[in-house]
Design a protein around this motif. Structure first.
Motif, PDB file in Angstrom:
ATOM      1  N   GLU A  81      41.315  33.019  36.655  1.00  0.00           N
ATOM      2  CA  GLU A  81      40.557  34.974  35.915  1.00  0.00           C
ATOM      3  C   GLU A  81      41.397  34.903  34.928  1.00  0.00           C
ATOM      4  O   GLU A  81      40.924  35.599  34.133  1.00  0.00           O
ATOM      5  N   LEU A  82      42.455  34.178  34.962  1.00  0.00           N
ATOM      6  CA  LEU A  82      43.808  34.691  33.479  1.00  0.00           C
ATOM      7  C   LEU A  82      42.808  33.774  32.108  1.00  0.00           C
ATOM      8  O   LEU A  82      42.406  34.846  31.158  1.00  0.00           O
ATOM      9  N   HIS A  83      41.670  33.139  32.366  1.00  0.00           N
ATOM     10  CA  HIS A  83      41.110  32.361  31.233  1.00  0.00           C
ATOM     11  C   HIS A  83      40.166  33.253  30.782  1.00  0.00           C
ATOM     12  O   HIS A  83      39.961  34.063  29.182  1.00  0.00           O
ATOM     13  N   HIS A  84      39.191  33.985  31.618  1.00  0.00           N
ATOM     14  CA  HIS A  84      38.385  34.520  31.579  1.00  0.00           C
ATOM     15  C   HIS A  84      38.564  36.587  31.342  1.00  0.00           C
ATOM     16  O   HIS A  84      38.143  36.775  30.081  1.00  0.00           O
ATOM     17  N   ALA A  85      39.556  36.539  31.793  1.00  0.00           N
ATOM     18  CA  ALA A  85      40.320  37.792  31.767  1.00  0.00           C
ATOM     19  C   ALA A  85      40.748  37.894  29.309  1.00  0.00           C
ATOM     20  O   ALA A  85      40.583  38.834  29.095  1.00  0.00           O
ATOM     21  N   LEU A  86      41.487  36.726  29.112  1.00  0.00           N
ATOM     22  CA  LEU A  86      41.417  36.761  27.583  1.00  0.00           C
ATOM     23  C   LEU A  86      40.191  36.658  26.942  1.00  0.00           C
ATOM     24  O   LEU A  86      40.385  37.160  25.865  1.00  0.00           O
ATOM     25  N   ARG A  87      38.873  36.533  27.412  1.00  0.00           N
ATOM     26  CA  ARG A  87      37.880  37.433  26.605  1.00  0.00           C
ATOM     27  C   ARG A  87      38.085  38.426  26.636  1.00  0.00           C
ATOM     28  O   ARG A  87      36.935  39.045  25.212  1.00  0.00           O
ATOM     29  N   SER A  88      37.811  38.889  27.730  1.00  0.00           N
ATOM     30  CA  SER A  88      37.432  40.704  27.969  1.00  0.00           C
ATOM     31  C   SER A  88      38.625  41.382  27.074  1.00  0.00           C
ATOM     32  O   SER A  88      38.904  42.233  26.618  1.00  0.00           O
ATOM     33  N   ALA A  89      39.673  40.583  26.592  1.00  0.00           N
ATOM     34  CA  ALA A  89      41.031  41.021  26.130  1.00  0.00           C
ATOM     35  C   ALA A  89      41.434  41.098  24.812  1.00  0.00           C
ATOM     36  O   ALA A  89      42.078  41.043  23.966  1.00  0.00           O
ATOM     37  N   GLY A  90      40.380  40.504  24.226  1.00  0.00           N
ATOM     38  CA  GLY A  90      40.275  39.557  22.768  1.00  0.00           C
ATOM     39  C   GLY A  90      41.585  38.735  22.099  1.00  0.00           C
ATOM     40  O   GLY A  90      41.973  38.162  21.520  1.00  0.00           O
ATOM     41  N   GLY A  91      41.670  37.554  23.496  1.00  0.00           N
ATOM     42  CA  GLY A  91      42.534  36.363  23.329  1.00  0.00           C
ATOM     43  C   GLY A  91      44.215  37.295  23.635  1.00  0.00           C
ATOM     44  O   GLY A  91      44.402  35.948  22.967  1.00  0.00           O
ATOM     45  N   ASP A  92      43.922  37.906  23.608  1.00  0.00           N
ATOM     46  CA  ASP A  92      45.821  38.647  23.698  1.00  0.00           C
ATOM     47  C   ASP A  92      46.443  38.729  24.998  1.00  0.00           C
ATOM     48  O   ASP A  92      45.530  38.758  25.984  1.00  0.00           O
ATOM     49  N   LEU A  93      47.159  37.230  25.338  1.00  0.00           N
ATOM     50  CA  LEU A  93      47.451  37.110  26.399  1.00  0.00           C
ATOM     51  C   LEU A  93      48.212  38.235  27.227  1.00  0.00           C
ATOM     52  O   LEU A  93      48.071  38.461  28.622  1.00  0.00           O
ATOM     53  N   GLY A  94      48.899  39.425  26.352  1.00  0.00           N
ATOM     54  CA  GLY A  94      49.822  40.020  27.290  1.00  0.00           C
ATOM     55  C   GLY A  94      48.569  41.544  27.845  1.00  0.00           C
ATOM     56  O   GLY A  94      48.736  41.767  28.673  1.00  0.00           O
ATOM     57  N   ARG A  95      48.004  41.787  27.177  1.00  0.00           N
ATOM     58  CA  ARG A  95      46.559  42.261  27.035  1.00  0.00           C
ATOM     59  C   ARG A  95      45.715  41.722  28.543  1.00  0.00           C
ATOM     60  O   ARG A  95      45.599  42.516  29.020  1.00  0.00           O
ATOM     61  N   ALA A  96      46.258  41.004  28.207  1.00  0.00           N
ATOM     62  CA  ALA A  96      44.701  39.860  29.382  1.00  0.00           C
ATOM     63  C   ALA A  96      45.655  40.234  30.736  1.00  0.00           C
ATOM     64  O   ALA A  96      45.233  41.080  31.938  1.00  0.00           O
ATOM     65  N   ALA A  97      46.595  40.216  30.690  1.00  0.00           N
ATOM     66  CA  ALA A  97      47.831  40.566  31.972  1.00  0.00           C
ATOM     67  C   ALA A  97      47.788  42.016  32.397  1.00  0.00           C
ATOM     68  O   ALA A  97      47.639  42.064  33.299  1.00  0.00           O
ATOM     69  N   ALA A  98      47.445  42.575  31.238  1.00  0.00           N
ATOM     70  CA  ALA A  98      47.734  44.018  31.918  1.00  0.00           C
ATOM     71  C   ALA A  98      46.183  44.802  32.022  1.00  0.00           C
ATOM     72  O   ALA A  98      46.870  45.019  33.428  1.00  0.00           O
ATOM     73  N   LEU A  99      45.013  44.286  32.022  1.00  0.00           N
ATOM     74  CA  LEU A  99      44.169  43.782  32.589  1.00  0.00           C
ATOM     75  C   LEU A  99      44.355  43.682  33.669  1.00  0.00           C
ATOM     76  O   LEU A  99      43.722  44.309  34.911  1.00  0.00           O
ATOM     77  N   LEU A 100      44.149  42.047  34.316  1.00  0.00           N
ATOM     78  CA  LEU A 100      44.169  41.996  35.910  1.00  0.00           C
ATOM     79  C   LEU A 100      45.381  42.861  36.709  1.00  0.00           C
ATOM     80  O   LEU A 100      45.029  43.004  37.906  1.00  0.00           O
ATOM     81  N   TRP A 101      46.869  42.937  35.788  1.00  0.00           N
ATOM     82  CA  TRP A 101      47.746  43.513  36.636  1.00  0.00           C
ATOM     83  C   TRP A 101      47.043  45.176  37.025  1.00  0.00           C
ATOM     84  O   TRP A 101      47.533  45.049  38.935  1.00  0.00           O
ATOM     85  N   SER A 102      46.884  45.761  36.220  1.00  0.00           N
ATOM     86  CA  SER A 102      46.092  47.046  36.970  1.00  0.00           C
ATOM     87  C   SER A 102      44.763  47.088  37.681  1.00  0.00           C
ATOM     88  O   SER A 102      44.956  47.275  38.794  1.00  0.00           O
ATOM     89  N   ILE A 103      44.121  45.889  37.347  1.00  0.00           N
ATOM     90  CA  ILE A 103      42.889  45.813  38.653  1.00  0.00           C
ATOM     91  C   ILE A 103      43.840  45.718  40.302  1.00  0.00           C
ATOM     92  O   ILE A 103      43.147  45.358  41.048  1.00  0.00           O
TER      93      ILE A 103
END
Length: 251
Positions: free
Chosen positions: A154-176
């Motif tokens: 799921e972190l791998h998929h979130a990275l695509r929604s977050a433009g490859g930024d790990l912190g931004r991908a984590a923020a997306l997953l955590w907020s969900i």
């Protein structure tokens, strides 16, 4: 225009703007809004409990008035304490989940989150439970224990929604995940983050819809998940995400 963009475009002293979104077919709209957070300016600061309660009450009253006016326009000469915003009560159950009581009725599900310098609230009509959360990439530094709360896939998929930024991908997953546990009516003490798995989302800068799978304690919290649709939508602004989750009480 995303909720964050509307917020930024509003004049500083403008009244609170209520927005709405329909998260599931056949379900009522979810109404949400924000108010300025703690003005101390120090990192990680939060408003005192009394001020926070007052801000929550104000947002709840505004959202309730908006929901009632849009979803259930009262008949002339037929107004009651149920559709009177001044008569609502903001209460919490044993697990801390907030609800609004209106007159003698159960009222509506409401959820709160603090983030992006604001207090956020979301409200939905009876028949559903709502959760809201706001998270930013600055909450997830490189030393964060990502594998304790996120699956590699799921972190791998979130990275695509977050433009490859790990912190931004984590923020997306955590907020969900945070929005989901709020809709379920428990904190992470009642549903481990790894028991909420987020599949790849569909959408664009105007918002992303994400399928969510439950397992372990989260599934025990919602044993008939297949009969009670759970929908999630996330909205981006820079390194911050706003997520809304809606759980129908009946199929």
């Amino acid at each position: 225009m995303t909720p964050f963009e509307r917020e930024a475009a509003a004049p500083v002293r403008q009244e609170i703007v209520v927005r709405s979104v329909r998260l599931a077919p056949g379900a009522g709209a979810v109404f949400f809004a924000s108010a300025p957070g703690d003005s101390s300016g120090s990192p990680g600061s939060t408003a005192p409990p009394t001020r926070r309660a007052e801000a929550q009450r104000r947002l709840a009253t505004i959202l309730w008035a908006h929901l009632w006016g849009r979803e259930n326009p009262p008949e002339p000469r037929a107004r009651s304490s149920r559709d009177d915003p001044s008569g609502i009560q903001l209460v919490h159950d044993a697990l801390g989940r907030p609800h609004l009581l209106a007159g003698e009725g159960h009222g509506s599900s409401i959820s709160f989150s603090e983030g992006a310098g604001s207090l956020w609230a979301a409200l939905c009509a009876e028949g559903a439970e709502v959760g809201i959360d706001v998270a930013g990439s600055d909450e997830f530094p490189g030393t964060y224990p990502f594998r304790r709360v996120f699956h590699d896939e799921e972190l791998h998929h979130a990275l695509r929604s977050a433009g490859g930024d790990l912190g931004r991908a984590a923020a997306l997953l955590w907020s969900i995940k945070e929005a989901v546990v709020k809709a379920l009516g428990c904190g992470f003490h009642g549903a481990d983050p790894l028991h909420i798995t987020i599949a790849p989302g569909v959408g664009d800068d105007a918002g992303h819809a994400f399928p969510v799978d439950l397992s372990g304690k989260a599934l025990r919290r919602l044993p008939r998940a297949a009969e009670r649709p759970l929908t999630v939508r996330a909205f981006p602004k820079g390194n911050t995400w706003l997520s809304l989750a809606l759980l129908l009480r009946q199929a």
